[in-house]
Design a protein around this motif. Structure first.
Motif, PDB file in Angstrom:
ATOM      1  N   THR A   1       0.258 -63.950  38.191  1.00 42.89           N
ATOM      2  CA  THR A   1       1.084 -62.818  37.753  1.00 42.89           C
ATOM      3  C   THR A   1       0.938 -62.578  36.251  1.00 42.89           C
ATOM      4  O   THR A   1       1.208 -61.470  35.772  1.00 42.89           O
ATOM      5  CB  THR A   1       2.567 -63.039  38.085  1.00 42.89           C
ATOM      6  OG1 THR A   1       3.002 -64.297  37.558  1.00 42.89           O
ATOM      7  CG2 THR A   1       2.808 -62.993  39.593  1.00 42.89           C
TER       8      THR A   1
ATOM      9  N   TRP B   1       9.044 -69.595  43.388  1.00 41.84           N
ATOM     10  CA  TRP B   1       9.209 -69.937  41.970  1.00 41.84           C
ATOM     11  C   TRP B   1       7.857 -70.129  41.288  1.00 41.84           C
ATOM     12  O   TRP B   1       7.602 -69.551  40.221  1.00 41.84           O
ATOM     13  CB  TRP B   1      10.054 -71.215  41.867  1.00 41.84           C
ATOM     14  CG  TRP B   1      10.087 -71.842  40.516  1.00 41.84           C
ATOM     15  CD1 TRP B   1      10.610 -71.323  39.365  1.00 41.84           C
ATOM     16  CD2 TRP B   1       9.580 -73.151  40.165  1.00 41.84           C
ATOM     17  NE1 TRP B   1      10.455 -72.214  38.322  1.00 41.84           N
ATOM     18  CE2 TRP B   1       9.841 -73.328  38.790  1.00 41.84           C
ATOM     19  CE3 TRP B   1       8.958 -74.162  40.892  1.00 41.84           C
ATOM     20  CZ2 TRP B   1       9.472 -74.500  38.117  1.00 41.84           C
ATOM     21  CZ3 TRP B   1       8.601 -75.328  40.230  1.00 41.84           C
ATOM     22  CH2 TRP B   1       8.860 -75.486  38.863  1.00 41.84           C
TER      23      TRP B   1
ATOM     24  N   LEU C   1       5.928 -66.618  40.973  1.00 37.78           N
ATOM     25  CA  LEU C   1       6.458 -65.620  40.040  1.00 37.78           C
ATOM     26  C   LEU C   1       6.411 -66.091  38.593  1.00 37.78           C
ATOM     27  O   LEU C   1       6.182 -65.290  37.680  1.00 37.78           O
ATOM     28  CB  LEU C   1       7.890 -65.253  40.416  1.00 37.78           C
ATOM     29  CG  LEU C   1       8.067 -64.441  41.696  1.00 37.78           C
ATOM     30  CD1 LEU C   1       9.544 -64.198  41.971  1.00 37.78           C
ATOM     31  CD2 LEU C   1       7.315 -63.106  41.620  1.00 37.78           C
ATOM     32  N   THR C   2       6.621 -67.370  38.349  1.00 35.36           N
ATOM     33  CA  THR C   2       6.712 -67.860  36.973  1.00 35.36           C
ATOM     34  C   THR C   2       5.407 -68.447  36.459  1.00 35.36           C
ATOM     35  O   THR C   2       5.234 -68.598  35.241  1.00 35.36           O
ATOM     36  CB  THR C   2       7.783 -68.953  36.851  1.00 35.36           C
ATOM     37  OG1 THR C   2       7.385 -70.094  37.624  1.00 35.36           O
ATOM     38  CG2 THR C   2       9.143 -68.454  37.330  1.00 35.36           C
TER      39      THR C   2
ATOM     40  N   ALA D   1       4.669 -71.519  36.870  1.00 35.93           N
ATOM     41  CA  ALA D   1       5.051 -72.859  36.423  1.00 35.93           C
ATOM     42  C   ALA D   1       3.964 -73.880  36.742  1.00 35.93           C
ATOM     43  O   ALA D   1       3.252 -73.768  37.751  1.00 35.93           O
ATOM     44  CB  ALA D   1       6.365 -73.277  37.079  1.00 35.93           C
TER      45      ALA D   1
ATOM     46  N   LEU E   1      15.903 -61.830  39.428  1.00 35.28           N
ATOM     47  CA  LEU E   1      16.192 -61.816  37.990  1.00 35.28           C
ATOM     48  C   LEU E   1      17.691 -61.736  37.715  1.00 35.28           C
ATOM     49  O   LEU E   1      18.197 -62.412  36.807  1.00 35.28           O
ATOM     50  CB  LEU E   1      15.479 -60.639  37.329  1.00 35.28           C
ATOM     51  CG  LEU E   1      13.968 -60.796  37.129  1.00 35.28           C
ATOM     52  CD1 LEU E   1      13.369 -59.495  36.620  1.00 35.28           C
ATOM     53  CD2 LEU E   1      13.669 -61.938  36.162  1.00 35.28           C
TER      54      LEU E   1
ATOM     55  N   GLN F   1      13.605 -69.189  33.280  1.00 34.54           N
ATOM     56  CA  GLN F   1      12.729 -68.684  34.349  1.00 34.54           C
ATOM     57  C   GLN F   1      12.699 -67.158  34.335  1.00 34.54           C
ATOM     58  O   GLN F   1      11.640 -66.536  34.524  1.00 34.54           O
ATOM     59  CB  GLN F   1      13.189 -69.187  35.722  1.00 34.54           C
ATOM     60  CG  GLN F   1      13.413 -70.680  35.831  1.00 34.54           C
ATOM     61  CD  GLN F   1      12.301 -71.497  35.212  1.00 34.54           C
ATOM     62  OE1 GLN F   1      11.148 -71.434  35.636  1.00 34.54           O
ATOM     63  NE2 GLN F   1      12.646 -72.293  34.202  1.00 34.54           N
ATOM     64  N   ALA F   2      13.859 -66.559  34.114  1.00 29.65           N
ATOM     65  CA  ALA F   2      13.917 -65.093  34.030  1.00 29.65           C
ATOM     66  C   ALA F   2      13.062 -64.587  32.869  1.00 29.65           C
ATOM     67  O   ALA F   2      12.331 -63.592  32.998  1.00 29.65           O
ATOM     68  CB  ALA F   2      15.363 -64.637  33.872  1.00 29.65           C
TER      69      ALA F   2
ATOM     70  N   ALA G   1      10.472 -66.009  31.597  1.00 28.99           N
ATOM     71  CA  ALA G   1       9.057 -66.167  31.947  1.00 28.99           C
ATOM     72  C   ALA G   1       8.589 -65.034  32.857  1.00 28.99           C
ATOM     73  O   ALA G   1       7.509 -64.457  32.652  1.00 28.99           O
ATOM     74  CB  ALA G   1       8.837 -67.519  32.624  1.00 28.99           C
ATOM     75  N   ILE G   2       9.386 -64.694  33.846  1.00 23.21           N
ATOM     76  CA  ILE G   2       9.013 -63.631  34.782  1.00 23.21           C
ATOM     77  C   ILE G   2       8.870 -62.296  34.056  1.00 23.21           C
ATOM     78  O   ILE G   2       7.978 -61.492  34.366  1.00 23.21           O
ATOM     79  CB  ILE G   2      10.048 -63.529  35.924  1.00 23.21           C
ATOM     80  CG1 ILE G   2       9.997 -64.786  36.794  1.00 23.21           C
ATOM     81  CG2 ILE G   2       9.806 -62.282  36.773  1.00 23.21           C
ATOM     82  CD1 ILE G   2      11.117 -64.887  37.814  1.00 23.21           C
ATOM     83  N   ARG G   3       9.704 -62.071  33.068  1.00 23.86           N
ATOM     84  CA  ARG G   3       9.664 -60.784  32.350  1.00 23.86           C
ATOM     85  C   ARG G   3       8.417 -60.649  31.462  1.00 23.86           C
ATOM     86  O   ARG G   3       8.140 -59.561  30.976  1.00 23.86           O
ATOM     87  CB  ARG G   3      10.938 -60.606  31.537  1.00 23.86           C
ATOM     88  CG  ARG G   3      12.162 -60.307  32.390  1.00 23.86           C
ATOM     89  CD  ARG G   3      13.378 -59.887  31.559  1.00 23.86           C
ATOM     90  NE  ARG G   3      14.437 -59.385  32.417  1.00 23.86           N
ATOM     91  CZ  ARG G   3      15.479 -60.103  32.840  1.00 23.86           C
ATOM     92  NH1 ARG G   3      15.590 -61.385  32.457  1.00 23.86           N
ATOM     93  NH2 ARG G   3      16.390 -59.570  33.636  1.00 23.86           N
TER      94      ARG G   3
ATOM     95  N   CYS H   1       4.264 -58.998  40.020  1.00 22.04           N
ATOM     96  CA  CYS H   1       5.443 -59.710  40.518  1.00 22.04           C
ATOM     97  C   CYS H   1       5.938 -59.111  41.826  1.00 22.04           C
ATOM     98  O   CYS H   1       6.258 -59.836  42.778  1.00 22.04           O
ATOM     99  CB  CYS H   1       6.551 -59.691  39.461  1.00 22.04           C
ATOM    100  SG  CYS H   1       6.249 -60.782  38.056  1.00 22.04           S
TER     101      CYS H   1
END
Length: 353
Positions: A146, A170, A173-174, A176, A248, A261-262, A264-266, A273
């Motif tokens: 992503t 998780w 999307l992130t 990680a 989110l 985490q939010a 990172a996703i942004r 995403c």
């Protein structure tokens, strides 16, 4: 005795050898962290096909050259530089890679992937669909697509959606990163073998009379404590929603970890995403073939967009780490946009004949 099955006058990017009872595949691009290109994909697929028809091959082992990486992914920098102008190059790579992923998933011959070092993207596709996946203390696992305007493909929508709880959502999307103990906890790795014992493992896989499961059990060691155990409840709570916006919103109301985490996703491609979450939810109940067909449709349409080329530019080519996504927000990605990514490509769907 090792029998080399490749042209001795060349230095192949995939070494294909017979070691006793095993067919041994070594990804041989250590300076590129063993990243996959199309010739490598074709060589691996051909070797798998030949091994499946050879009664003397009792097991297949795949690993990466060097100590830094099993496989850091596909050669996306090449695809970003040339893929917009060269549709055949772009689509052909994913077409052949996904067919190889499916072959791994359907192998009858026992298949062992040694995940020593970086294991990301295409390296995940080379390993996670097989029954035996060995981590070491050097293992570093991630699906960071992503962040480059792509999706967790190579059958990732199928495999990640089957991890415990919402760990796969998780991770997808992130982006990680997981260490060995986390991989064992999540079921990404089936066994842990310290790097200093890999020589013994290789010898037993080549010559041992026991079956693969018994061999791995004799060397399996504790991987240590996983940080995922403490995070599991939070991951399951926040990432169970079926829209990125809801995830989110849940994370924004959470603790410091959740808010990180939010954040990172942004930073990720909003389009990627949304496509990723859609692919994961579709892949949860799909056969591997159906998941790969959906992924192929998505990546073919991704080529017609902006974010993949911009993401690779920012992360891997210019390395300014400042991608300018378009659309720049989740609100700008419509349901109509999502539908377009699920259509059969002009060149036709992925097939497995």
């Amino acid at each position: 005795m090792t029998e080399i099955l490749t042209d001795p006058e060349m230095v192949p990017e995939v070494l294909v050898e017979r070691r006793g009872r095993a067919l041994w595949l070594t990804l041989n691009r250590p300076s590129a962290l063993n990243a996959l290109n199309r010739p490598m994909v074709l060589a691996i697929h051909r070797a798998l096909f030949d091994a499946a028809a050879d009664p003397d091959v009792e097991r297949i082992v795949i690993e990466g050259a060097g100590e830094r990486a099993f496989c850091a992914g596909g050669d996306v920098a090449l695809l970003a530089r040339r893929g917009r102008e060269d549709k055949v190059l772009f689509e052909g790579f994913f077409h052949d890679e996904y067919r190889m992923n499916q072959a791994i998933a359907r192998l009858v011959t026992p298949y062992v992937a040694i995940l020593d070092g970086v294991t990301m993207g295409g390296g995940v596709g080379l390993s996670i669909h097989g029954p035996y996946r060995v981590a070491t203390e050097r293992t570093l696992f991630a699906m960071p697509e992503t962040g480059i305007g792509l999706i967790p493909d190579v059958g990732g929508t199928h495999a990640l959606s089957r991890l415990p709880g919402e760990i796969g959502t998780w991770l997808a999307l992130t982006g990680a990163r997981l260490q060995a103990a986390d991989c064992v906890h999540a079921g990404i790795a089936t066994h842990f073998v310290p790097a200093e014992r890999l020589a013994v493992l290789r010898d037993l896989l080549a010559t041992g009379e026991e079956d693969v499961g018994e061999i791995l059990s004799t060397l399996d060691a504790p991987a240590g404590e996983s940080s995922l155990e403490a995070l599991q409840d939070g991951i399951d709570f926040h990432f169970a929603h079926d829209s990125v916006e809801e995830i989110l919103a849940s994370l924004d109301d959470g603790d410091d970890w959740a808010q990180a985490q939010a954040a990172a996703i942004r930073t990720m491609s909003p389009t990627s995403c949304k496509l990723t979450l859609l692919g994961l939810r579709m892949g949860a109940d799909a056969a591997i073939e159906d998941a790969l067909v959906t992924e192929y449709r998505m990546v073919c349409e991704i080529r017609n967009g902006h974010d993949f080329f911009e993401g690779v530019r920012a992360q891997l080519i210019d390395k300014d780490r400042k991608p300018l996504w378009s659309p720049a927000s989740l609100a700008g990605v419509s349901e109509e946009d999502m539908t377009r990514y699920l259509q059969e490509p002009e060149s036709g769907d992925l097939t497995f004949e």
